[in-house]
Design an enzyme around this catalytic site. Structure first.
Site, PDB file in Angstrom:
ATOM      1  N   HIS A 130     -42.465 -25.621  13.432  1.00 36.68           N
ATOM      2  CA  HIS A 130     -43.287 -24.478  13.852  1.00 36.68           C
ATOM      3  C   HIS A 130     -44.771 -24.759  13.906  1.00 36.68           C
ATOM      4  O   HIS A 130     -45.558 -23.830  14.117  1.00 36.68           O
ATOM      5  CB  HIS A 130     -43.083 -23.292  12.913  1.00 36.68           C
ATOM      6  CG  HIS A 130     -41.737 -22.665  13.026  1.00 36.68           C
ATOM      7  ND1 HIS A 130     -41.458 -21.639  13.893  1.00 36.68           N
ATOM      8  CD2 HIS A 130     -40.580 -22.947  12.404  1.00 36.68           C
ATOM      9  CE1 HIS A 130     -40.183 -21.300  13.774  1.00 36.68           C
ATOM     10  NE2 HIS A 130     -39.631 -22.079  12.880  1.00 36.68           N
TER      11      HIS A 130
ATOM     12  N   LYS B 255     -53.530 -11.097  14.120  1.00 39.07           N
ATOM     13  CA  LYS B 255     -52.710 -12.248  13.721  1.00 39.07           C
ATOM     14  C   LYS B 255     -53.279 -12.742  12.404  1.00 39.07           C
ATOM     15  O   LYS B 255     -54.318 -12.251  11.962  1.00 39.07           O
ATOM     16  CB  LYS B 255     -52.786 -13.356  14.771  1.00 39.07           C
ATOM     17  CG  LYS B 255     -54.225 -13.686  15.199  1.00 39.07           C
ATOM     18  CD  LYS B 255     -54.293 -14.756  16.267  1.00 39.07           C
ATOM     19  CE  LYS B 255     -53.987 -14.293  17.659  1.00 39.07           C
ATOM     20  NZ  LYS B 255     -52.717 -14.740  18.197  1.00 39.07           N
ATOM     21  N   ARG B 256     -52.605 -13.712  11.760  1.00 39.66           N
ATOM     22  CA  ARG B 256     -53.186 -14.251  10.538  1.00 39.66           C
ATOM     23  C   ARG B 256     -54.561 -14.846  10.813  1.00 39.66           C
ATOM     24  O   ARG B 256     -54.852 -15.311  11.914  1.00 39.66           O
ATOM     25  CB  ARG B 256     -52.254 -15.319   9.957  1.00 39.66           C
ATOM     26  CG  ARG B 256     -51.042 -14.730   9.283  1.00 39.66           C
ATOM     27  CD  ARG B 256     -51.446 -13.824   8.131  1.00 39.66           C
ATOM     28  NE  ARG B 256     -51.995 -14.585   7.038  1.00 39.66           N
ATOM     29  CZ  ARG B 256     -51.322 -14.982   5.970  1.00 39.66           C
ATOM     30  NH1 ARG B 256     -50.055 -14.639   5.819  1.00 39.66           N
ATOM     31  NH2 ARG B 256     -51.890 -15.680   5.018  1.00 39.66           N
TER      32      ARG B 256
ATOM     33  N   LYS C  57     -57.099 -20.312  15.069  1.00 37.79           N
ATOM     34  CA  LYS C  57     -56.861 -19.139  15.923  1.00 37.79           C
ATOM     35  C   LYS C  57     -58.176 -18.561  16.450  1.00 37.79           C
ATOM     36  O   LYS C  57     -58.191 -17.722  17.336  1.00 37.79           O
ATOM     37  CB  LYS C  57     -56.081 -18.080  15.145  1.00 37.79           C
ATOM     38  CG  LYS C  57     -54.657 -18.534  14.758  1.00 37.79           C
ATOM     39  CD  LYS C  57     -53.934 -17.466  13.959  1.00 37.79           C
ATOM     40  CE  LYS C  57     -52.612 -17.919  13.375  1.00 37.79           C
ATOM     41  NZ  LYS C  57     -51.515 -17.982  14.344  1.00 37.79           N
TER      42      LYS C  57
ATOM     43  N   THR D 212     -46.292 -15.383  19.021  1.00 43.52           N
ATOM     44  CA  THR D 212     -45.292 -14.391  19.411  1.00 43.52           C
ATOM     45  C   THR D 212     -45.982 -13.044  19.617  1.00 43.52           C
ATOM     46  O   THR D 212     -45.496 -12.211  20.377  1.00 43.52           O
ATOM     47  CB  THR D 212     -44.189 -14.266  18.344  1.00 43.52           C
ATOM     48  OG1 THR D 212     -44.804 -14.235  17.050  1.00 43.52           O
ATOM     49  CG2 THR D 212     -43.236 -15.437  18.415  1.00 43.52           C
TER      50      THR D 212
ATOM     51  N   LYS E 170     -45.644  -9.790  22.475  1.00 48.83           N
ATOM     52  CA  LYS E 170     -45.560  -8.359  22.162  1.00 48.83           C
ATOM     53  C   LYS E 170     -46.611  -7.577  22.949  1.00 48.83           C
ATOM     54  O   LYS E 170     -46.357  -6.468  23.422  1.00 48.83           O
ATOM     55  CB  LYS E 170     -45.714  -8.144  20.648  1.00 48.83           C
ATOM     56  CG  LYS E 170     -44.567  -8.784  19.865  1.00 48.83           C
ATOM     57  CD  LYS E 170     -44.831  -8.914  18.362  1.00 48.83           C
ATOM     58  CE  LYS E 170     -43.836  -9.898  17.742  1.00 48.83           C
ATOM     59  NZ  LYS E 170     -44.207 -10.337  16.381  1.00 48.83           N
TER      60      LYS E 170
HETATM   61  C1  6GP Z   1     -46.021 -20.246  13.339  1.00 52.31           C
HETATM   62  C2  6GP Z   1     -46.867 -20.820  14.454  1.00 52.31           C
HETATM   63  O1  6GP Z   1     -48.199 -20.968  14.005  1.00 52.31           O
HETATM   64  C3  6GP Z   1     -46.823 -19.871  15.648  1.00 52.31           C
HETATM   65  O2  6GP Z   1     -47.513 -20.440  16.724  1.00 52.31           O
HETATM   66  C4  6GP Z   1     -45.381 -19.619  16.040  1.00 52.31           C
HETATM   67  O3  6GP Z   1     -45.320 -18.644  17.049  1.00 52.31           O
HETATM   68  C5  6GP Z   1     -44.590 -19.134  14.842  1.00 52.31           C
HETATM   69  O4  6GP Z   1     -44.674 -20.074  13.788  1.00 52.31           O
HETATM   70  C6  6GP Z   1     -43.121 -18.938  15.154  1.00 52.31           C
HETATM   71  O5  6GP Z   1     -42.585 -20.108  15.690  1.00 52.31           O
HETATM   72  N1  6GP Z   1     -45.998 -21.138  12.182  1.00 52.31           N
HETATM   73  C7  6GP Z   1     -45.996 -20.629  10.956  1.00 52.31           C
HETATM   74  O6  6GP Z   1     -46.077 -19.421  10.740  1.00 52.31           O
HETATM   75  C8  6GP Z   1     -45.862 -21.591   9.859  1.00 52.31           C
HETATM   76  O7  6GP Z   1     -46.017 -21.266   8.719  1.00 52.31           O
HETATM   77  C9  6GP Z   1     -45.226 -23.737   9.145  1.00 52.31           C
HETATM   78  O8  6GP Z   1     -45.516 -22.845  10.186  1.00 52.31           O
END
Ligand code: 6GP
Length: 820
Positions: free
Chosen positions: A359, A547-548, A553, A655, A659
């Site tokens: 991810h 977002k976080r 970001k 994601t 949305k």
């Molecule tokens: C996140 C990614 O930063 C985001 O781009 C992606 O949409 C989401 O995963 C779902 O795939 N990654 C995390 O939240 C994380 O902790 C280790 O990755």
């Protein structure tokens, strides 16, 4: 259908009885929270029947099942979503209305179950929704944290973390399953004992501490198909009279230690997103839920099958990032030490059973456990990983003779560290990224060596989101309008949204569509008034970044641009300016100093600008406290502009971007993550794209970066906003408050390059894109067309599509059908 079975009068009776039996009260006397509990329990009654029916079906058909292993499930509130998926929302609303109860208010009483940080955890929740809706047998396996993601308060502009005691009043939807409790062992040592009968060495863990893992099951309801899958989250309890190791019997100190271990282990979710904390307790959490889940899975499998060598025919395990990678070694351990398989047999099963999703490419997120910690906590598991590593390195040497550099790069254990991603790739039968660009970067940059050696494992699965929660529940006005125009097929087949394209030239349809956005903006404006005390103009452009908080970001870029606009308005009060409301929402990991400084900066800028009467409210800045799933639904529905402005190459997918699109907000973003595919679907003319490409970023990074001084000293507007970080403009004269943020842009700190995230480099291009947004928005009908095109083209981004791809290419699950 559920709705057919739904009996209004019986339901009303049930709610009344629940309140009476639980609280000895009448409806009029009950508190909101009590009504929520009573209503939820009444809803659960119906769910249970279908849950049982689904279980019975699974018993009978013995379908291949996926176990989705994840440290995080960011579920959000269950009540409203359950009602939607039971297709009983409107009926229940009506029934409650008749009792003088407002369903919305009841929903608001539910604490957000926030057992996740952000993207990764929310994706897991969307996946469970889609799996059930598509009728695939699935278990989510995770941890029942007593405290989920912290609640964020903003005090004096600073983030303050408050514990999230979500279980305080109990969780009405869960069921405790004592009968499936499992023992999980930590520490001690491993004695090797030769067994002359089997002629094998047995590995016996001794002097360990253990905890009891007790599962709680939550129902995951498929939309309109009666399928109810299970999210199984594990709680920890001390083992008291359980079979304590003989050596330890009567050892009081040991008993106390085990008590403490149990209390600690599931206490709290680590609030780090895309970041590795390296804490021993986190490793314990990982092993705890993996060991319990795998033990339970094996018991379940063996009820019907006597040959564990065929496990992969009925079971597949997806590891959501590397956090569950201990599953590789734990499965080996169970197969060898408990089931008596030989190494090669166990390896064959394991490597056909586990698969891995990556991810993030952020280096700071890579899990690397120190060998001493790891081997002390998990001695047997460590031995197994050593052996996996030894055999793997043999293969690398065989394949690339003499290439010791490659061996060093690919090893699982190296430099005193256990590299979890390497273990996941070596053992996994599938390795996937979460958007096309991300997967390409994995293949050709981050994981190049592994891709060279085993290209067949790599594949892409672009993320998706569930339209049930993020349109039907979050934006009922738009959902009803869409259904009125194209029927309700989109609820389970989002590609049908493309039928909306015919309305982009229909002025009446566009007017209705615009009115809905306006109503949703009013709803958000009320929310902001209530929680922030700020009046915002619902006719202004709602420009949203939620977002976080993370440097990559680039919320920082956004707020610097706001400062720049403010300077312009102050300099040229007469200039044309379309009123804007800049809305932020973001939690920062508790220990992430620079992220927290950014939150403070946003709030300081908000203070100064919102209180400057001279600009006539042309700009408003709002920081929404405690951004979470429940308020996200309101925010997406009301957004005009979707800010997706990460440094290209850094956001694996995103994601939130999907949305916003689903709710008719065009993307203002970089060519990063899934933005690339969004633009491909909607057309570049319906998005606002700017900035360096991922190739350009990667190129700079591989060649030592760029020199921000060239920009700082040559672009007067940029220099001015950067200098305003340290001239007291936004800090009541305090020149030090934002010094670190200033430094991060213009000064190199040791290893860290100045402007690592290319904020100054992308600034002009971002400002231009923002200018294009303003131009486009002035044309009200033109804007509505763009917004509607976003809705019409969002079909690809349903998690239903994503899950179908996982099933077709990776999991190969069987369908289940549950009759009403
Ligand atoms: C996140 C990614 O930063 C985001 O781009 C992606 O949409 C989401 O995963 C779902 O795939 N990654 C995390 O939240 C994380 O902790 C280790 O990755």
């Amino acid at each position: 259908m559920y709705s057919k079975r739904f009996e209004k009068e019986a339901f009303k009776e049930e709610v009344k009885n629940n309140i009476k039996n639980l609280y000895r009260k009448t409806i009029e006397e009950a508190t909101g929270r009590q009504i929520f509990q009573a209503v939820s329990l009444a809803v659960k009654e119906t769910i249970i029947d279908y849950w049982l029916a689904t279980q019975a079906e699974m018993e009978k058909e013995d379908p291949k099942t996926v176990y989705y292993m994840s440290m995080e499930f960011l579920m959000g509130r269950a009540l409203g979503n359950n009602l939607i998926n039971m297709t009983a929302y409107k009926e229940v609303k009506e029934a409650l209305d008749e009792m003088g109860i407002d369903l919305n208010a009841v929903e608001d009483e539910e604490p957000d179950p926030a057992l996740g940080n952000g993207g990764l955890g929310r994706l897991a929740a969307c996946f469970l929704d889609s799996l059930a809706t598509l009728g695939y047998p699935a278990y989510g396996c995770g941890i029942r944290y007593r405290y989920g993601m912290f609640k964020q308060k903003i005090e004096n502009g600073y983030q303050v973390e408050v514990p999230d005691n979500w279980l305080k009043d109990g969780n009405p939807f869960e069921i405790r399953r004592d009968e499936y409790a499992k023992e999980v062992r930590f520490g001690g040592d491993v004695r090797i004992e030769y067994d002359p009968v089997t002629k094998r060495n047995n590995f016996i863990q001794e002097n360990y501490s253990s905890v009891l893992a007790v599962p709680y099951d939550m129902p995951i309801i498929g939309y309109g198909n009666h399928v109810v899958n299970t999210l199984r989250i594990w709680d920890a309890e001390a083992i008291t009279d359980f079979h304590l190791d003989a050596f330890n019997r009567g050892d009081y100190r040991h008993a106390v230690e085990q008590e403490n271990l149990a209390k600690m282990i599931v206490d709290v979710l680590y609030p780090c997103d895309d970041h590795y904390a390296g804490k021993e307790l986190r490793l314990k959490q990982q092993y705890f839920f993996i060991s319990a889940s795998l033990q339970a899975l094996l018991v379940r499998y063996k009820k019907k099958h006597d040959d564990v060598r065929k496990l992969h025919e009925k079971v597949t395990i997806q590891m959501n990032d590397t956090h569950p990678t201990l599953a590789v070694a734990e499965l080996m351990h169970l197969l060898i030490d408990q089931e008596g398989l030989e190494w090669d047999e166990a390896w064959d099963v394991t490597t056909k059973t586990v698969a891995y999703t990556n991810h993030t490419i952020m280096a700071e997120a890579l899990e690397k456990w120190p060998v001493d910690l790891f081997s002390r906590l998990l001695p047997r598991i460590y031995q197994i990983i050593q052996e996996i590593d030894r055999r793997f390195i043999e293969q690398v040497r065989f394949r690339y003779p003499g290439d010791e550099g490659r061996v060093a790069r690919m090893a699982i254990i190296r430099d005193g560290q256990v590299k979890m991603a390497h273990l996941a790739i070596v053992a996994g039968y599938s390795v996937n990224g979460v958007a096309r660009l991300h997967t390409e970067i994995l293949k050709h940059e981050e994981l190049k060596d592994f891709y060279d050696m085993m290209p067949e494992k790599f594949n892409n699965k672009t993320n998706g989101i569930t339209q049930r929660r993020f349109l039907m529940h979050g934006n009922p006005l738009l959902a009803d309008w869409v259904t009125k125009r194209i029927g309700d097929g989109w609820i389970t087949d989002l590609s049908q949204m493309s039928r909306l394209k015919k309305y982009v030239d229909d002025p009446k349809a566009l007017a209705e569509f615009r009115e809905i956005k306006y109503q949703n903006k009013l709803r958000l404006a009320e929310y902001i008034k209530k929680y922030n005390g700020i009046e915002v103009d619902p006719r202004s452009i709602f420009d949203v970044q939620v977002k976080r908080l993370h440097e990559y970001k680039r919320q920082f870029l956004n707020i610097l641009h706001v400062m720049y606009l403010y300077n312009q308005i102050k300099d040229h009060p007469e200039m044309y300016f379309y009123p804007r409301t800049f809305i932020f929402g973001a939690k920062a990991a508790a220990g992430y100093v620079r992220a927290k400084e950014t939150i403070k900066l946003i709030n300081s800028v908000a203070d100064v600008i919102n209180n400057d009467k001279s600009i006539n409210g042309k700009i408003k800045v709002v920081f929404i406290e405690d951004y979470r799933v429940s308020n996200a639904e309101i925010i997406f529905a009301a957004a005009d502009v979707s800010e997706q402005i990460s440094t290209a190459s850094k956001e694996a997918s995103g994601t939130g971007n999907m949305k916003f699109m689903l709710n008719g907000a065009p993307t203002l973003g970089t060519m990063d993550g899934a933005n690339v595919e969004i633009v491909e679907e909607v057309g570049i003319e319906n998005a606002f794209i700017f900035g360096l490409s991922s190739d350009e970023v990667i190129n700079f990074e591989n060649n030592g970066g760029y020199n921000p001084a060239d920009i700082y000293f040559n672009d007067w507007d940029i220099k001015r906003v950067v200098d305003q970080l340290i001239d007291g403009t936004y800090s009541n004269g305090d020149r030090e408050m934002y010094r670190d943020l200033y430094d991060s842009l213009v000064n190199t700190h040791g290893q860290e390059r100045a402007d690592r995230y290319f904020i100054l480099k992308d600034f002009r291009s971002y400002a231009d894109a923002q200018k294009r947004v303003e131009e486009a928005y002035k044309d009200r009908e033109g804007w509505a067309k763009k917004a509607l095109m976003n809705v019409a083209c969002c079909g690809k981004f349903s998690s239903d599509r994503t899950i179908q791809e996982y099933v077709d290419d990776i999991w190969h699950l069987d369908h289940i059908k549950v009759d009403a």
